[in-house]
Design a protein around this motif. Structure first.
Motif, PDB file in Angstrom:
ATOM      1  N   GLU A  30      -6.353  -3.748  11.300  1.00 52.64           N
ATOM      2  CA  GLU A  30      -6.741  -3.150  10.021  1.00 52.64           C
ATOM      3  C   GLU A  30      -7.439  -4.173   9.127  1.00 52.64           C
ATOM      4  OE1 GLU A  30      -3.791  -2.702  11.427  1.00 52.64           O
ATOM      5  OE2 GLU A  30      -3.650  -0.548  11.715  1.00 52.64           O
ATOM      6  N   PHE A  31      -6.929  -5.410   9.135  1.00 52.84           N
ATOM      7  CA  PHE A  31      -7.581  -6.462   8.356  1.00 52.84           C
ATOM      8  C   PHE A  31      -9.020  -6.667   8.819  1.00 52.84           C
ATOM      9  CE2 PHE A  31      -3.517  -9.022   7.171  1.00 52.84           C
ATOM     10  CZ  PHE A  31      -3.230  -8.088   6.192  1.00 52.84           C
ATOM     11  N   VAL A  97       6.867  -9.093  -2.680  1.00 53.78           N
ATOM     12  CA  VAL A  97       5.947  -8.122  -3.282  1.00 53.78           C
ATOM     13  C   VAL A  97       4.570  -8.224  -2.622  1.00 53.78           C
ATOM     14  CG1 VAL A  97       4.714  -7.523  -5.402  1.00 53.78           C
ATOM     15  CG2 VAL A  97       7.181  -7.925  -5.464  1.00 53.78           C
ATOM     16  N   ALA A  98       4.087  -9.442  -2.394  1.00 54.96           N
ATOM     17  CA  ALA A  98       2.786  -9.619  -1.743  1.00 54.96           C
ATOM     18  C   ALA A  98       2.818  -9.074  -0.315  1.00 54.96           C
ATOM     19  CB  ALA A  98       2.390 -11.096  -1.743  1.00 54.96           C
ATOM     20  N   THR A  99       3.894  -9.352   0.415  1.00 57.80           N
ATOM     21  CA  THR A  99       4.019  -8.840   1.780  1.00 57.80           C
ATOM     22  C   THR A  99       4.047  -7.322   1.785  1.00 57.80           C
ATOM     23  OG1 THR A  99       5.214 -10.816   2.450  1.00 57.80           O
ATOM     24  CG2 THR A  99       5.458  -8.895   3.860  1.00 57.80           C
ATOM     25  N   TYR A 100       4.809  -6.733   0.858  1.00 59.46           N
ATOM     26  CA  TYR A 100       4.870  -5.276   0.776  1.00 59.46           C
ATOM     27  C   TYR A 100       3.488  -4.696   0.474  1.00 59.46           C
ATOM     28  CZ  TYR A 100       5.793  -0.574  -0.727  1.00 59.46           C
ATOM     29  OH  TYR A 100       5.756   0.790  -0.854  1.00 59.46           O
ATOM     30  N   CYS A 101       2.781  -5.297  -0.472  1.00 62.10           N
ATOM     31  CA  CYS A 101       1.454  -4.788  -0.835  1.00 62.10           C
ATOM     32  C   CYS A 101       0.489  -4.850   0.348  1.00 62.10           C
ATOM     33  CB  CYS A 101       0.892  -5.563  -2.017  1.00 62.10           C
ATOM     34  SG  CYS A 101       1.706  -5.183  -3.568  1.00 62.10           S
ATOM     35  N   ILE A 102       0.535  -5.927   1.112  1.00 61.86           N
ATOM     36  CA  ILE A 102      -0.354  -6.059   2.266  1.00 61.86           C
ATOM     37  C   ILE A 102      -0.015  -5.027   3.328  1.00 61.86           C
ATOM     38  CG2 ILE A 102      -0.942  -7.557   4.215  1.00 61.86           C
ATOM     39  CD1 ILE A 102      -0.699  -9.931   2.218  1.00 61.86           C
ATOM     40  N   LYS A 103       1.262  -4.901   3.648  1.00 59.56           N
ATOM     41  CA  LYS A 103       1.652  -3.988   4.729  1.00 59.56           C
ATOM     42  C   LYS A 103       1.542  -2.528   4.324  1.00 59.56           C
ATOM     43  CE  LYS A 103       4.247  -7.052   7.576  1.00 59.56           C
ATOM     44  NZ  LYS A 103       5.223  -7.111   8.616  1.00 59.56           N
TER      45      LYS A 103
END
Length: 182
Positions: A30-31, A97-103
């Protein structure tokens, strides 16, 4: 030397910890698909994985040097109460929070494409607002589910053990064999 109390369960737990730490592979495609210059992905991947690996090795080696077999499973347990612990917990919150936003972007994009395909690739205000609204709804639903299920932590551990192993070990091998066959 290997610690005397090392058994199959502790070895498996440590191995799954390593697999979980590098389980971001599930969003690589996806990235790449979303990047303006996909050829730069591999440079970023090598740099980030090298950095993460180096940090993990340094932190784990240092804590093992300090505490040996008494190293706690959660490293924030060795930080004294006060400002250092608050800073460490704040950094952990930012990381989560950053990990959640990315995934969540993978699921969020799929939802936006299926519900409103015309806004999925638009940069209009309506499309951005729709993306933001989907994000807020997804966070609220996730929070409700996490708090409504009494065994949520155990459920996530079980699900992660099944999915991370499949996504990180079995799936790449299967894809490589299929690509070789084709």
């Amino acid at each position: 030397s290997i610690a005397e109390d090392t058994d199959f369960a502790s070895f498996s737990s440590a191995l799954m910890g390593i697999v979980f730490a590098f389980s971001g592979i599930e969003v690589y495609l996806e990235f790449i698909a979303e990047m303006k210059d996909p050829e730069n992905f591999y440079k970023a991947l090598r740099f980030s994985l090298g950095t993460v690996g180096l940090v993990y090795i340094c932190v784990s080696s240092y804590t093992y040097w300090l505490f040996g077999q008494d190293t706690p499973p959660v490293l924030t347990m060795v930080i004294k109460q006060g400002t250092p612990l608050l800073v460490a917990n704040g950094l952990l919150l930012v990381h989560l929070v950053a990990t959640y936003c990315i995934k969540q972007q993978v699921v969020l994009r799929a939802a936006q494409v299926s519900i409103s395909p015309k806004n999925a690739n638009s940069t209009s205000f309506a499309a951005i607002f729709q993306w933001f609204a989907f994000s807020v709804v997804m966070v609220l639903v996730s929070w409700l589910l996490a708090n409504a299920i009494p065994f949520f932590s155990d459920f996530c551990s079980l699900l992660g053990a099944f999915m991370d192993t499949t996504l990180c070990i079995i799936l790449p091998i299967t894809i490589a064999l299929q690509a070789h066959r084709l």
